[in-house]
Design an enzyme around this catalytic site. Structure first.
Site, PDB file in Angstrom:
ATOM      1  N   ASP A  98       5.860   5.476  10.903  1.00 20.41           N
ATOM      2  CA  ASP A  98       5.128   4.349  11.444  1.00 20.41           C
ATOM      3  C   ASP A  98       6.145   3.412  12.088  1.00 20.41           C
ATOM      4  OD1 ASP A  98       2.975   2.423  11.703  1.00 20.41           O
ATOM      5  OD2 ASP A  98       2.055   3.436   9.998  1.00 20.41           O
ATOM      6  N   GLU A 240      -1.255   3.179  18.386  1.00 17.81           N
ATOM      7  CA  GLU A 240      -2.452   2.540  17.834  1.00 17.81           C
ATOM      8  C   GLU A 240      -2.902   1.499  18.853  1.00 17.81           C
ATOM      9  OE1 GLU A 240      -4.052  -0.091  14.028  1.00 17.81           O
ATOM     10  OE2 GLU A 240      -2.180  -0.540  15.017  1.00 17.81           O
ATOM     11  N   ASP A 315      -6.797   1.122   7.346  1.00 17.45           N
ATOM     12  CA  ASP A 315      -7.382  -0.168   7.731  1.00 17.45           C
ATOM     13  C   ASP A 315      -8.901  -0.139   7.773  1.00 17.45           C
ATOM     14  OD1 ASP A 315      -4.863  -1.302   8.236  1.00 17.45           O
ATOM     15  OD2 ASP A 315      -4.869  -0.617  10.326  1.00 17.45           O
TER      16      ASP A 315
HETATM   17  O1  TEU Z   1      -3.389  -2.613  12.368  1.00 16.94           O
HETATM   18  C1  TEU Z   1      -3.872  -3.439  13.389  1.00 16.94           C
HETATM   19  C2  TEU Z   1      -4.954  -4.277  12.844  1.00 16.94           C
HETATM   20  O2  TEU Z   1      -4.774  -5.223  12.173  1.00 16.94           O
HETATM   21  C3  TEU Z   1      -6.298  -3.781  13.054  1.00 16.94           C
HETATM   22  O3  TEU Z   1      -6.962  -3.859  11.845  1.00 16.94           O
HETATM   23  C4  TEU Z   1      -7.005  -4.473  14.194  1.00 16.94           C
HETATM   24  O4  TEU Z   1      -6.157  -5.054  15.104  1.00 16.94           O
HETATM   25  C5  TEU Z   1      -7.992  -5.519  13.765  1.00 16.94           C
HETATM   26  O5  TEU Z   1      -8.310  -5.405  12.444  1.00 16.94           O
HETATM   27  C6  TEU Z   1      -9.231  -5.420  14.612  1.00 16.94           C
HETATM   28  O6  TEU Z   1     -10.292  -5.941  13.900  1.00 16.94           O
HETATM   29  C7  TEU Z   1      -2.044  -2.388  12.202  1.00 16.94           C
HETATM   30  C8  TEU Z   1      -1.814  -1.710  10.870  1.00 16.94           C
HETATM   31  O7  TEU Z   1      -2.493  -0.490  10.860  1.00 16.94           O
HETATM   32  C9  TEU Z   1      -2.237  -2.635   9.791  1.00 16.94           C
HETATM   33  O8  TEU Z   1      -2.180  -2.044   8.520  1.00 16.94           O
HETATM   34  C10 TEU Z   1      -1.328  -3.841   9.843  1.00 16.94           C
HETATM   35  O9  TEU Z   1      -1.728  -4.795   8.915  1.00 16.94           O
HETATM   36  C11 TEU Z   1      -1.334  -4.483  11.231  1.00 16.94           C
HETATM   37  O10 TEU Z   1      -1.223  -3.537  12.285  1.00 16.94           O
HETATM   38  C12 TEU Z   1      -0.152  -5.404  11.371  1.00 16.94           C
HETATM   39  O11 TEU Z   1       1.035  -4.664  11.418  1.00 16.94           O
END
Ligand code: TEU
Length: 543
Positions: A98, A240, A315
């Site tokens: 990651d 992502e 998430d």
């Molecule tokens: O996720 C991005 C993130 O926070 C998503 O959940 C999204 O942008 C948002 O919820 C839309 O509703 C990544 C990681 O996968 C996550 O675990 C981290 O907390 C985040 O980035 C910050 O690094």
């Protein structure tokens, strides 16, 4: 299309702190993962996406990195990591890491230096704006509240799209970008097979124009990163990108290889949210919306791009609870979502526990919530007047804890995940839903996943076949076809609890290759689909 190894691969996502605890501290770790590699080999996956294991104060469970070159002591040591690489490779499994480079932890030495004085050489590694007595602008953090925090030291605001312990890096700064590329090369040289790139669509931001996603310089930076790091290395890189559209996904995943292998698009996961709001504003799931979005991505990225296929990650809530029925039709609906995804074109990702149908757990109070995003949202929307009932419904439906509960290995205490109290409570149903009870049981969700993974590996039709949308008279039926040379398969699913009658002509298909009920009968007039029934048929040449 030029063939790539990752076209026919299946990726398994490991959230290490919840996978397997080897040292009795309640947190999963790298040695725990090593002890489960035989299981992953049995499952048949090709690649592990390993969520962050770097040094981190864990304000956001590792997505707040304080040293990119060190393994955090929660996860283990660099020796453990090297052992993991070796042990995985021996089993034919690659590891992708990651890569979290939109932001660092506020305890990263760069930020400590940056905030220390106006003329520190690292000052502009982050995004600072003057304090004119008010916030620089009204941009909000994704994790609630203003995206700006005033720093006492130099009396200026710094920018953060997540918590204020996660300051955003300033991608306009060339030296900062070079430092990131150097770090990426360090891991590639060590033998990792690529990266999953955290919120990569945010790095091209222009905060003064209030543009955060898909900023003006985004693709320029990704091309530069590609040149400086993984170009010529035959890696798997997956971005992502919550804001990906079909148009920009074609840029990211263009077969000219100038950017990434593929991206995660999230349009399909947004269909149960009220448009132009956020993940907490819910509307009912409707299969026809899912079909529309998936058909679009499958067809548009068919030849000039590549899809990532997924329902779950760390998430998002568990799909069987989210759009299936995790009680009466638990097994049927878990299998349905597996079947629906694993015959599409693209690289499938399985999130730990999905392959055994792990389900969500509702909690009663915000006191029981660990997830920082849910907690921040709760207090933010409480202040905006949401009722306790609505707040907890949002947390339970879309919060991140359910995905993060410990992996359910067996029926022993704490699901075999740990010998002590786990960092997050194990789902109480672990005695029923666990790996041990499904292994070897032909009728289990696990064995279905296992055979679908095997099937993909030997089927050009599944990997490279064209995707064709199939229209049905029923809103709840999602069907599609794949074709390759003279071969063809059809996937038919009933995403509902009702029995439906479907009239699709199946006369050209000869074999049922996958299904989630014992039998499937059809005639010229049509066929019945039972609740959450899913079936895959092929024409002769594939059988
Ligand atoms: O996720 C991005 C993130 O926070 C998503 O959940 C999204 O942008 C948002 O919820 C839309 O509703 C990544 C990681 O996968 C996550 O675990 C981290 O907390 C985040 O980035 C910050 O690094």
């Amino acid at each position: 299309m030029n063939k790539k190894w990752w076209h026919s691969s299946v990726v398994y996502q490991v959230y290490p702190r919840s996978f397997m605890d080897s040292n009795d501290d309640g947190l999963g770790d790298i040695q725990g993962l090593i002890s489960k590699l035989d299981y992953l080999e049995y499952l048949g996956i090709d690649v592990i996406w390993l969520c962050p294991v770097y040094e981190s104060p864990d304000r956001d469970n590792g997505y707040d990195i304080s040293d990119y070159y060190k393994i955090g002591q929660q996860a283990g040591t660099m020796e453990d990591f090297e052992e993991l690489l070796k042990e995985a490779n021996q089993r034919g499994i690659k590891i992708i890491l990651d890569l979290v480079v939109n932001h660092t932890s506020d305890l990263h030495p760069w930020f400590i230096e940056s905030r220390s004085s106006l003329d520190n050489p690292k000052r502009d590694y982050y995004i600072w704006r003057d304090n004119k007595g008010e916030l620089p602008n009204d941009l909000e953090a994704i994790f609630s509240g203003s995206a700006w925090t005033l720093d006492e030291e130099t009396d200026m605001y710094y920018f953060h799209l997540f918590t204020n312990n996660q300051p955003d890096l300033n991608w306009e700064h060339e030296d900062m970008r070079k430092d990131i590329y150097e770090m990426m090369n360090f891991w590639l040289d060590k033998g990792v097979a690529g990266f999953r790139m955290d919120v990569i669509d945010l790095i091209g931001k222009d905060v003064d124009q209030k543009i955060t996603e898909n900023g003006p310089k985004l693709h320029e930076y990704i091309k530069e990163m590609n040149e400086a790091t993984f170009k010529g290395r035959d890696t798997l890189t997956v971005g992502e990108t919550w804001g990906a559209t079909v148009e920009n996904a074609k840029l990211y995943s263009n077969p000219d290889n100038s950017e990434l292998s593929m991206v995660f698009q999230f349009e399909h996961l947004g269909i149960d949210e009220i448009p132009n709001t956020d993940r907490w504003n819910l509307r009912p799931f409707e299969p026809r919306r899912l079909k529309r979005v998936m058909d679009h991505w499958q067809i548009e990225l068919g030849n000039d791009g590549w899809n990532s296929l997924f329902w779950n990650n760390h998430d998002t809530p568990r799909i069987v609870s989210r759009w299936g029925n995790d009680k009466k039709y638990w097994k049927e609906s878990a299998k349905l979502f597996g079947i629906l995804l694993h015959f599409m074109k693209g690289t499938p990702y399985i999130y730990q526990g999905e392959e055994i149908g792990m389900i969500n757990l509702d909690v009663e109070s915000i006191k029981d919530v660990e997830d920082i995003q849910s907690r921040n949202m709760y207090y933010d929307y409480q202040a905006k007047g949401w009722s306790e009932e609505r707040l907890m419904a949002a947390v339970n439906t879309k919060g991140r804890d359910s995905a993060r509960r410990p992996m359910q290995w067996d029926a022993s205490k704490n699901a075999g995940f740990t010998n002590v109290t786990p960092w997050l409570e194990v789902h109480p149903n672990y005695k029923v839903i666990n790996v041990e009870s499904q292994k070897g049981d032909k009728d289990s969700i696990l064995e279905l996943y296992r055979s679908m993974i095997q099937y993909r590996k030997q089927s050009e039709l599944v990997v490279y076949g064209d995707y064709l949308a199939v229209s049905s008279s029923q809103d709840k039926v999602y069907a599609y076809k794949r074709t390759f040379d003279n071969e063809e398969l059809i996937v038919i699913t009933n995403i509902s609890e009702e029995e439906v009658f479907e009239t699709l002509d199946l006369s050209k298909y000869s074999n049922v290759i996958f299904q989630n009920y014992d039998d499937f009968k059809y005639s010229k007039e049509g066929f019945k689909l039972r609740p959450y029934e899913a079936v895959v048929l092929v024409t002769n040449s594939e059988s």
